[in-house]
Scaffold this motif. Structure first.
Motif, PDB file in Angstrom:
ATOM      1  N   SER A   1     -48.906  54.189  30.852  1.00  0.00           N
ATOM      2  CA  SER A   1     -49.669  55.319  31.363  1.00  0.00           C
ATOM      3  C   SER A   1     -51.011  54.776  31.848  1.00  0.00           C
ATOM      4  N   GLU A   2     -51.963  55.663  32.072  1.00  0.00           N
ATOM      5  CA  GLU A   2     -53.293  55.209  32.479  1.00  0.00           C
ATOM      6  C   GLU A   2     -53.979  54.430  31.364  1.00  0.00           C
ATOM      7  N   THR A   3     -53.672  54.781  30.113  1.00  0.00           N
ATOM      8  CA  THR A   3     -54.441  54.222  28.993  1.00  0.00           C
ATOM      9  C   THR A   3     -53.588  53.604  27.903  1.00  0.00           C
ATOM     10  N   GLU A   4     -52.254  53.719  27.963  1.00  0.00           N
ATOM     11  CA  GLU A   4     -51.399  53.233  26.893  1.00  0.00           C
ATOM     12  C   GLU A   4     -50.228  52.423  27.426  1.00  0.00           C
TER      13      GLU A   4
ATOM     14  N   ASN B   1     -46.438  51.670  26.227  1.00  0.00           N
ATOM     15  CA  ASN B   1     -45.427  52.158  25.290  1.00  0.00           C
ATOM     16  C   ASN B   1     -44.216  51.246  25.313  1.00  0.00           C
TER      17      ASN B   1
ATOM     18  N   ARG C   1     -46.641  52.568  20.358  1.00  0.00           N
ATOM     19  CA  ARG C   1     -47.723  52.747  21.327  1.00  0.00           C
ATOM     20  C   ARG C   1     -48.805  51.700  21.095  1.00  0.00           C
TER      21      ARG C   1
ATOM     22  N   GLU D   1     -43.154  51.111  29.163  1.00  0.00           N
ATOM     23  CA  GLU D   1     -43.699  52.157  30.021  1.00  0.00           C
ATOM     24  C   GLU D   1     -45.212  52.134  29.908  1.00  0.00           C
TER      25      GLU D   1
END
Length: 307
Positions: free
Chosen positions: A208-211, A213, A223, A206
């Motif tokens: 996100s904008e910055t990570e 996962n 992470r 998965e």
């Protein structure tokens, strides 16, 4: 479908093929580049190790500039896919969807394709653009300096990539897709370098904008700042196999110092040749191949001094 004739057919519109096209067009050869639009260079969101671009350049922008340059000097670039190639009396006959080309010579710059983890294509593109997913530690390991890095893979190749990335960060973790295939030497090397092993296989990724996962099969979540799939690659050597060209380890095309293959009038350049898979190397291949091709045609046509 009308047949088009050319001096050189270049299959592949990546850095190798486009460099060769620029050279051949400037040698006043009629050259056609058939590009299926799948060059690995297009995946690069921003390259900082390509000389002359200290602030970086995207793969797509680099290919656009190279394509424009080739066309400026007269190269024809066609979007499409060559499906079959056969030797004929005075060269080769190539066909694909809507394409029928005869060429005196052929340059294969078909490249290789990275094996991807199971990710939706749109999410894959976004993750690349954000630097959360990377495929070339030689290209961009520097950009991952000090970051939390995940490496997806389960064999000696993945171990080697994890150890290489250890140059840039002391936080590197290896994650298996289905299970590790490591021997005692692999485990020792990882332990010595301080590379971690995920406690379970990968479930899914998965972003996100910055990570990035990594959801593991046991329910844990790891992470990362960036993840490198180290799953290997597949050489796009179908046309070479059709022509009976010699391959190394049944994968890459074998060439001589002038990028000539085992079949006369066929040349190969870029990642399809066993070498360091880098843009600068591919460009060098393209320049050498184009010059050899041009000079071989000159010799064939009696335009050189007899040896």
């Amino acid at each position: 479908m009308a047949t088009v004739h050319c001096d050189a057919l270049i299959v592949g519109g990546g850095p190798a093929g486009l460099t060769a096209a620029i050279y051949l067009a400037r040698y006043r050869r009629r050259v056609i580049v058939v590009d299926d639009g799948n060059s690995r260079a297009k995946w690069i969101p921003l390259s900082h190790n390509h000389a002359g671009f200290p602030d970086g350049i995207s793969g797509e922008e680099l290919l656009r500039r190279m394509s424009d340059q080739a066309k400026r000097f007269g190269a024809e670039i066609v979007a499409g896919h060559i499906e079959t190639v056969a030797a004929i009396a005075d060269g080769f006959h190539a066909q694909g969807a809507g394409l029928d080309i005869t060429a005196r010579t052929i340059l294969l710059a078909t490249g290789v394709e990275n094996r991807r983890p199971p990710i939706d294509p749109d999410i894959h593109r976004l993750a690349l653009d954000r630097g959360l997913l990377r495929y070339c530690p030689v290209c961009d390991g520097y950009e991952a300096s000090g970051q939390e890095i995940g490496v997806i893979g389960a064999n000696t190749h993945a171990v080697a990539e994890a150890l290489f990335l250890r140059t840039y960060s002391d936080r590197v973790t290896l994650i298996a897709l289905e299970g590790f295939e490591l021997d005692a030497d692999d485990h020792k090397a990882l332990a010595t370098a301080g590379v971690g092993l995920a406690p379970s296989t990968l479930g899914h990724l998965e972003f996100s904008e910055t990570e990035a996962n990594a959801q593991l099969a046991n329910g844990d979540t790891l992470r990362f700042d960036t993840i490198y799939p180290a799953l290997g690659s597949d050489s796009k050597n179908e046309l070479a196999r059709q022509l009976g060209i010699e391959l190394s380890d049944d994968r890459c095309i074998v060439v001589d110092a002038k990028q000539r293959t085992s079949l006369a009038s066929i040349y190969a350049a870029g990642d399809i040749v066993m070498s360091l898979d880098q843009i600068s190397v591919s460009m060098g291949h393209g320049a050498v191949a184009a010059t050899a091709l041009h000079n071989d045609l000159r010799e064939h046509d009696g335009e050189t001094r007899p040896s």
